[in-house]
Every structure is written in C-alpha cells, then in structure tokens.
Design an enzyme around this catalytic site. Sequence first.
Site, PDB file in Angstrom:
ATOM      1  N   PRO A   2     -53.064 -32.791 -12.130  1.00 37.79           N
ATOM      2  CA  PRO A   2     -53.423 -33.958 -11.342  1.00 37.79           C
ATOM      3  C   PRO A   2     -54.144 -35.020 -12.138  1.00 37.79           C
ATOM      4  CG  PRO A   2     -54.679 -32.003 -10.703  1.00 37.79           C
ATOM      5  CD  PRO A   2     -54.095 -31.766 -12.033  1.00 37.79           C
ATOM      6  N   GLU A   3     -53.867 -36.213 -11.770  1.00 34.14           N
ATOM      7  CA  GLU A   3     -54.644 -37.348 -12.239  1.00 34.14           C
ATOM      8  C   GLU A   3     -55.519 -37.778 -11.062  1.00 34.14           C
ATOM      9  OE1 GLU A   3     -52.264 -40.242 -14.306  1.00 34.14           O
ATOM     10  OE2 GLU A   3     -50.729 -38.770 -14.779  1.00 34.14           O
ATOM     11  N   HIS A  91     -51.204 -16.195  -8.561  1.00 31.63           N
ATOM     12  CA  HIS A  91     -51.888 -17.048  -9.527  1.00 31.63           C
ATOM     13  C   HIS A  91     -53.232 -17.581  -9.044  1.00 31.63           C
ATOM     14  CE1 HIS A  91     -48.177 -16.787 -11.703  1.00 31.63           C
ATOM     15  NE2 HIS A  91     -47.513 -17.448 -10.781  1.00 31.63           N
ATOM     16  N   ARG A 111     -51.522 -21.934 -15.136  1.00 30.90           N
ATOM     17  CA  ARG A 111     -51.701 -21.934 -16.594  1.00 30.90           C
ATOM     18  C   ARG A 111     -53.118 -21.570 -17.040  1.00 30.90           C
ATOM     19  NH1 ARG A 111     -48.706 -27.393 -18.411  1.00 30.90           N
ATOM     20  NH2 ARG A 111     -49.319 -26.716 -20.468  1.00 30.90           N
ATOM     21  N   ARG A 152     -60.814 -49.786 -31.247  1.00 35.04           N
ATOM     22  CA  ARG A 152     -59.702 -48.848 -31.144  1.00 35.04           C
ATOM     23  C   ARG A 152     -58.416 -49.435 -31.697  1.00 35.04           C
ATOM     24  NH1 ARG A 152     -61.543 -44.927 -27.560  1.00 35.04           N
ATOM     25  NH2 ARG A 152     -59.924 -43.719 -28.578  1.00 35.04           N
TER      26      ARG A 152
END
Length: 273
Positions: A2-3, A91, A111, A152
Amino acid sequence: MPELPEVETVVRELRPHVVGALIKSAKFAIPRQLLPQTPALVSRRIRGRKIVAVNRRGKYILLKLDHGTLVLHLRMSGRLYVREGGSALDHERAWIELQPGARTLAFRDVRTLGTIQYYPDDAEIPALRALGWEPLDTTVAPGELRDRLRSRSMAIKPVLLDQSIWAGIGNIYASDSLWVAEIDPRVPANRLSLRQCERLTKSVPAVLTRALGQGGSTLRDFMSPDGMEGSYQKHFRVYDREGEPCSRCHGTIRRIVQAQRSTYFCPGCQNRR
DNA sequence: CACCACTCCTGCCCGC
DNA sequence: TGCGGGCAGGAGTGGT
C-alpha cells in the site's frame, strides 16, 4: 503493497472497529517483524491497554494506546482487519485479541516484510522523525519543493519515493503524479523549473486524493479491513500500462527501470518545461 | 550528505 | 505439467 491512499483507507475503516477496545492479549508469529523489540516485550507492553485512536503518518499506521503507541507498517503485502471470532486466515502473522466481544485485530502479511513496534513515548518514534510533507496537503509552496530538491541530482521519479520529501508516495503514484504534471521522470530533481515544481505540488495531492476517493488501488491483493478492493487501478494514467496509448497525446506508454524500480511514463507529452 | 546496490520474504506469472 | 527467472505496492543497510 500500500501507498498512502491504501493506508488511509485501512485507517479509516479500522477506526470505528477498534477505538475504545481493550487489548486482552497479543501474539506475534514472526519475531523479525518486531526487531529490535521482541514478541514477548511488545505483548507485555500492550496487554491491558486501551486503543484510544487510530492514525496515520506517511505509510505508518499508529495505534495510539492509553499508554504508548503501536506503530505498524504494511510494506508490500501487509493487511490489517478485524475478525469477529472465526479462524485465522492464511498468512496471518499477528493477532491482537480485543474486548469486548470475541474480536481479533489480525495482521496478515504474505511476504512478512511488514513491521510492528511499540513506543512508550509518543515524542520518540524514530521512523516518523524524518518524514516529509503529507501528500494530501495542498499548501506546499513550489519554492519550498525546489529548495528540498536542490541537493538531489538523481532523477525526479526515484526521488519522489524518498519519504523525506513527501511521506506516502510510492511507486504507483510517483509515476501517475509525474504524468499529471507533464514532467519527464528522468529529469534530475534539482533541475526542475519553478513551474514544474508548481505543477507537481498540485498533481501529487490531486492524484492521491482521487485514489483515496476510490479506496486506493488493488493490484494483486490489496483489500481494506471491510473487505473492499480499491478501484483506482482502473484510472491509472501510466502505471502498469506499458504499450498502451496515452490518454492525453495518444503516444505509447513506456516502462523503464530507475533505481531498481519500474517507472511508467509517456515520452510524447511528459516533457513540459 | 547523496547515491547505488543489495537485502529482507513469498507468491505469481510467463516462457520454455 | 514442471521448472527457472523475473517481477511485485517498501524501506533499511552498508559501502563509496
């Protein structure tokens, strides 16, 4: 997984189910997810505490207790939901038993990259210290963005994944936000013009707000606590659309790899100064 | 500092 | 069908 839109969806749906509940007990199956703390320590700290609020900062989920805060991160495959009794799903990695009722706040994570930590002092949550702006905030000044990008030299797209700029943008919405802003993802971040910065400060909240309105995106298995799938994936501008036509210029969407992550963009129209 | 490669995991999908 | 390779929504680490 998720974001920000997905995490915010989780938080909103979880809130009415868990605020006010008492933690009867907690179990954690994967000690690594709690490092440097341990399952025994975290269980002991949160047992008997009351959940007083559920919040989010960036992609971190904050379960505020009457003493301290449980901080969770879903990473790629985490899910969080309340089960009314019943048996564990495949899971599931952590179980927080709630009272009243036979309810379990379950953390499912295929995961096992998700993380869970307990902090007794709200002021000292290390992961939150360096986080940048909230991407739903529409008041970020273009000049401030340009300042923040000044050092950056990396391409803008991987820089957008750095949570110290905006906290909550991930791989999907980085690509889509740059498409809306008509910016080439390969441009060095410190070479963005003030106009480009201005468009980006608008497109980021616009894209994330729209995604939130759709309950986020479901690619493989994102599902909210109420069992709903997001639908923003139907509205992706470029993400996961390699080879398809751009809806703005009808050019062909490309996929490239930047910093070991996929980037999607339209070479035809993402080049406005 | 900034940047880059690499790592933690499991599952799915594709091509052979 | 089976197998190997590549890929996946994230972020921390260690080296340069």
